[in-house]
Design an enzyme around this catalytic site. Structure first.
Site, PDB file in Angstrom:
ATOM      1  N   HIS A 220       0.878  -1.191   0.000  1.00 41.94           N
ATOM      2  CA  HIS A 220       0.000   0.000   0.000  1.00 41.94           C
ATOM      3  C   HIS A 220       0.907   1.231   0.000  1.00 41.94           C
ATOM      4  O   HIS A 220       1.717   1.409  -0.911  1.00 41.94           O
ATOM      5  CB  HIS A 220      -0.925  -0.118   1.217  1.00 41.94           C
ATOM      6  CG  HIS A 220      -2.042   0.873   1.302  1.00 41.94           C
ATOM      7  ND1 HIS A 220      -2.420   1.695   0.272  1.00 41.94           N
ATOM      8  CD2 HIS A 220      -2.899   1.177   2.337  1.00 41.94           C
ATOM      9  CE1 HIS A 220      -3.441   2.454   0.657  1.00 41.94           C
ATOM     10  NE2 HIS A 220      -3.747   2.159   1.916  1.00 41.94           N
ATOM     11  N   HIS A 259      -1.874  -2.824  -9.745  1.00 42.46           N
ATOM     12  CA  HIS A 259      -2.875  -2.243  -8.843  1.00 42.46           C
ATOM     13  C   HIS A 259      -4.048  -3.206  -8.714  1.00 42.46           C
ATOM     14  O   HIS A 259      -4.406  -3.869  -9.684  1.00 42.46           O
ATOM     15  CB  HIS A 259      -3.363  -0.894  -9.385  1.00 42.46           C
ATOM     16  CG  HIS A 259      -4.045  -0.071  -8.355  1.00 42.46           C
ATOM     17  ND1 HIS A 259      -5.389  -0.198  -8.073  1.00 42.46           N
ATOM     18  CD2 HIS A 259      -3.558   0.855  -7.489  1.00 42.46           C
ATOM     19  CE1 HIS A 259      -5.698   0.636  -7.095  1.00 42.46           C
ATOM     20  NE2 HIS A 259      -4.610   1.280  -6.720  1.00 42.46           N
ATOM     21  N   ASP A 315       2.431   5.324  -7.043  1.00 41.59           N
ATOM     22  CA  ASP A 315       3.684   5.402  -6.288  1.00 41.59           C
ATOM     23  C   ASP A 315       4.909   5.512  -7.183  1.00 41.59           C
ATOM     24  O   ASP A 315       5.970   5.948  -6.736  1.00 41.59           O
ATOM     25  CB  ASP A 315       3.809   4.177  -5.369  1.00 41.59           C
ATOM     26  CG  ASP A 315       2.748   4.225  -4.290  1.00 41.59           C
ATOM     27  OD1 ASP A 315       2.620   5.281  -3.663  1.00 41.59           O
ATOM     28  OD2 ASP A 315       2.036   3.222  -4.113  1.00 41.59           O
TER      29      ASP A 315
HETATM   30  C1  COA Z   1      -0.591  -3.522  -5.772  1.00 39.81           C
HETATM   31  C2  COA Z   1      -0.561  -5.041  -5.671  1.00 39.81           C
HETATM   32  C3  COA Z   1      -0.336  -5.434  -4.206  1.00 39.81           C
HETATM   33  C4  COA Z   1      -1.906  -5.585  -6.149  1.00 39.81           C
HETATM   34  O1  COA Z   1      -1.965  -6.891  -5.778  1.00 39.81           O
HETATM   35  P1  COA Z   1      -3.126  -7.905  -6.206  1.00 39.81           P
HETATM   36  O2  COA Z   1      -4.291  -7.198  -6.783  1.00 39.81           O
HETATM   37  O3  COA Z   1      -3.362  -8.788  -5.024  1.00 39.81           O
HETATM   38  O4  COA Z   1      -2.478  -8.698  -7.394  1.00 39.81           O
HETATM   39  P2  COA Z   1      -1.571  -9.989  -7.249  1.00 39.81           P
HETATM   40  O5  COA Z   1      -0.535  -9.818  -6.187  1.00 39.81           O
HETATM   41  O6  COA Z   1      -2.471 -11.176  -7.167  1.00 39.81           O
HETATM   42  O7  COA Z   1      -0.841  -9.960  -8.662  1.00 39.81           O
HETATM   43  C5  COA Z   1      -1.450 -10.427  -9.862  1.00 39.81           C
HETATM   44  C6  COA Z   1      -0.348 -11.001 -10.748  1.00 39.81           C
HETATM   45  O8  COA Z   1       0.499  -9.923 -11.177  1.00 39.81           O
HETATM   46  C7  COA Z   1       1.821 -10.100 -10.676  1.00 39.81           C
HETATM   47  N1  COA Z   1       2.265  -8.784 -10.177  1.00 39.81           N
HETATM   48  C8  COA Z   1       1.495  -7.845  -9.556  1.00 39.81           C
HETATM   49  N2  COA Z   1       2.215  -6.751  -9.311  1.00 39.81           N
HETATM   50  C9  COA Z   1       3.458  -7.003  -9.778  1.00 39.81           C
HETATM   51  C10 COA Z   1       4.635  -6.245  -9.799  1.00 39.81           C
HETATM   52  N3  COA Z   1       4.665  -5.029  -9.282  1.00 39.81           N
HETATM   53  N4  COA Z   1       5.752  -6.786 -10.336  1.00 39.81           N
HETATM   54  C11 COA Z   1       5.719  -8.032 -10.860  1.00 39.81           C
HETATM   55  N5  COA Z   1       4.612  -8.800 -10.875  1.00 39.81           N
HETATM   56  C12 COA Z   1       3.500  -8.295 -10.336  1.00 39.81           C
HETATM   57  C13 COA Z   1       1.704 -11.103  -9.545  1.00 39.81           C
HETATM   58  O9  COA Z   1       2.908 -11.803  -9.367  1.00 39.81           O
HETATM   59  C14 COA Z   1       0.587 -11.980 -10.041  1.00 39.81           C
HETATM   60  O10 COA Z   1       1.084 -12.842 -11.010  1.00 39.81           O
HETATM   61  P3  COA Z   1       0.473 -14.344 -11.138  1.00 39.81           P
HETATM   62  O11 COA Z   1      -0.948 -14.148 -11.576  1.00 39.81           O
HETATM   63  O12 COA Z   1       1.329 -15.019 -12.149  1.00 39.81           O
HETATM   64  O13 COA Z   1       0.580 -14.957  -9.767  1.00 39.81           O
HETATM   65  C15 COA Z   1       0.564  -5.611  -6.554  1.00 39.81           C
HETATM   66  O14 COA Z   1       0.397  -5.221  -7.894  1.00 39.81           O
HETATM   67  C16 COA Z   1       1.956  -5.219  -6.049  1.00 39.81           C
HETATM   68  O15 COA Z   1       2.511  -5.880  -5.155  1.00 39.81           O
HETATM   69  N6  COA Z   1       2.559  -4.115  -6.617  1.00 39.81           N
HETATM   70  C17 COA Z   1       3.815  -3.643  -6.142  1.00 39.81           C
HETATM   71  C18 COA Z   1       3.597  -2.822  -4.888  1.00 39.81           C
HETATM   72  C19 COA Z   1       2.945  -1.503  -5.169  1.00 39.81           C
HETATM   73  O16 COA Z   1       3.341  -0.777  -6.069  1.00 39.81           O
HETATM   74  N7  COA Z   1       1.932  -1.159  -4.351  1.00 39.81           N
HETATM   75  C20 COA Z   1       1.252   0.114  -4.423  1.00 39.81           C
HETATM   76  C21 COA Z   1      -0.145  -0.032  -4.919  1.00 39.81           C
HETATM   77  S1  COA Z   1      -0.870   1.556  -5.233  1.00 39.81           S
END
Ligand code: COA
Length: 379
Positions: A220, A259, A315
């Site tokens: 987050h 996201h 971010d």
């Molecule tokens: C924001 C976030 C937590 C959303 O998570 P979510 O909706 O639960 O999505 P998931 O974690 O299930 O990810 C979906 C897929 O995309 C991939 N993925 C998501 N964000 C990724 C990233 N930043 N880099 C690489 N792979 C990513 C996951 O590995 C997953 O792959 P899979 O389907 O093969 O397992 C996630 O995109 C993330 O960790 N981003 C980086 C942190 C970030 O920037 N957070 C700020 C959000 S505003």
């Protein structure tokens, strides 16, 4: 019992009139206004007023509102004294969380959760967040905290208290746009945490402390610090493409990408990217925009990111904007809180106005029918 929805993804938990996040079209609206429009035209105080009152203020209303915020900028001396005792290595988010909790001790009417009471606390917390964050920055660097100025706007006064000098107008404008862009965002995790705590009829300080703790995580609000650290890491590697390839091969997430809701470009990224580009033209830290833009370009051509609809989120470019202002990297998440307090307080008020305890169920998938075994008979 029906299937659990992991991470509550896509579930609608309540109606809200505050902000709308459209993940398919990439639109973010506060009280009917597009965030792009507000980010380019409104100051932070106008947006706070809008979120809390439903209308943009006229000049007289804005002047009165700004004056009310200014009047609440000072920090209680006892709280400042407490900060001076904290270990200097304490992360600024841990300081903010602790100080907000302690402000509840300084407020005789902390447990007043009437709408008027919540409104008074909203004003105080919004006004005092910059003072807390700037004070800790100075204390941990063995400098005396600067008392707030009463003649400056919210963003300008924060930069003044942080650095102890007249703020640069370009930095003030960039910070203000950043604060507008992050002020509210539907039922994001920290806002939801604030609403859950509020729904139990706990006090506002407890709700905001919950929200700060929730914002701190790397999935987050903590992602802006992590995004900047990765840009620094990529620069140290000396070759951004090689850094990208190695990161991807090692399975590391690219911070500031992806996201839960947006499956297209994050509108706040659209607002902040050109801002970062403009700041880079005059900043001696301009290379960080180039590095971020290069990583985004590599991700946009990467099938893995394309197939999963992963784009730069808020971010990604906000990290670059904050770094160029300049804000210390581990103060990025407190800066997010400095903006989001506006949304948290709007949601706390909305929750209080039509409250019902938020209490979902878990689907039990554990064992049943086990019989108690005396301790001496256990393996
Ligand atoms: C924001 C976030 C937590 C959303 O998570 P979510 O909706 O639960 O999505 P998931 O974690 O299930 O990810 C979906 C897929 O995309 C991939 N993925 C998501 N964000 C990724 C990233 N930043 N880099 C690489 N792979 C990513 C996951 O590995 C997953 O792959 P899979 O389907 O093969 O397992 C996630 O995109 C993330 O960790 N981003 C980086 C942190 C970030 O920037 N957070 C700020 C959000 S505003």
């Amino acid at each position: 019992m029906s299937e659990a929805t992991k991470g509550l993804a896509g579930l609608i938990a309540a109606d809200s009139i505050l902000s709308s996040v459209n993940g398919e079209t990439g639109e973010l609206i506060y009280r009917g206004y597009d965030v792009m429009d507000l980010g380019q035209n409104a100051c932070f105080e106008e947006v706070v007023y809008l979120l809390w009152n439903g209308e943009l203020p006229n000049q007289a209303q804005l002047d009165t509102f700004k004056a009310a915020l200014v009047a609440k900028r000072d920090m209680p001396p006892a709280v400042l004294g407490m900060m001076a005792q904290f270990p200097r290595r304490t992360h600024p988010m841990a300081v903010l969380r602790t100080i907000v909790s302690s402000l509840g001790l300084a407020d005789e009417s902390a447990d007043d959760i009437s709408l008027d009471g919540a409104r008074r606390k909203a004003l105080w917390l919004t006004a005092i967040f910059p003072t807390i964050i700037a004070a800790w920055e100075r204390i941990r660097n063995n400098k005396t905290p600067m008392p707030p100025r009463y003649d400056l706007g919210h963003s300008a006064n924060f930069l003044y208290m942080l650095n102890g000098e007249e703020p640069n107008p370009a930095a003030v404008a960039a910070l203000d746009a950043y604060l507008v862009a992050l002020a509210d965002h539907g039922f994001n995790a920290s806002t939801f945490a604030a609403r859950i705590t509020t729904s139990t009829q706990a006090d506002v300080y407890s709700a905001v402390t919950s929200a700060i703790g929730t914002l701190k995580g790397a999935s987050h609000g903590g992602a802006n610090q992590k995004a900047m650290e990765q840009f620094i890491d990529a620069a140290q590697r000396g070759d951004v493409s090689a850094w990208y390839k190695e990161s991807r091969e090692s399975g590391k997430r690219i911070m500031g990408m992806g996201h839960r809701v947006y499956k297209v470009e994050d509108p706040r990224g659209k607002l902040l990217r050109p801002l970062a580009e403009r700041l880079a033209e005059t900043s001696d830290r301009g290379q960080w925009y180039e590095i971020a833009a290069k990583i985004e370009e590599l991700a946009r051509k990467d099938d893995y990111f394309i197939e999963r609809n992963l784009f730069a989120n808020v971010d990604f470019y906000s990290a670059v904007v904050l770094y160029m202002i300049p804000i210390p990297v581990d103060q990025f998440t407190p800066l997010f809180a400095l903006s989001r307090i506006a949304g948290w307080m709007a949601h706390i008020q909305e929750q209080l106005a039509d409250n019902r305890l938020i209490r979902p169920k878990a689907r039990y998938v554990g064992e049943v029918g086990r019989k108690f075994v005396a301790i001496e008979d256990r393996a």
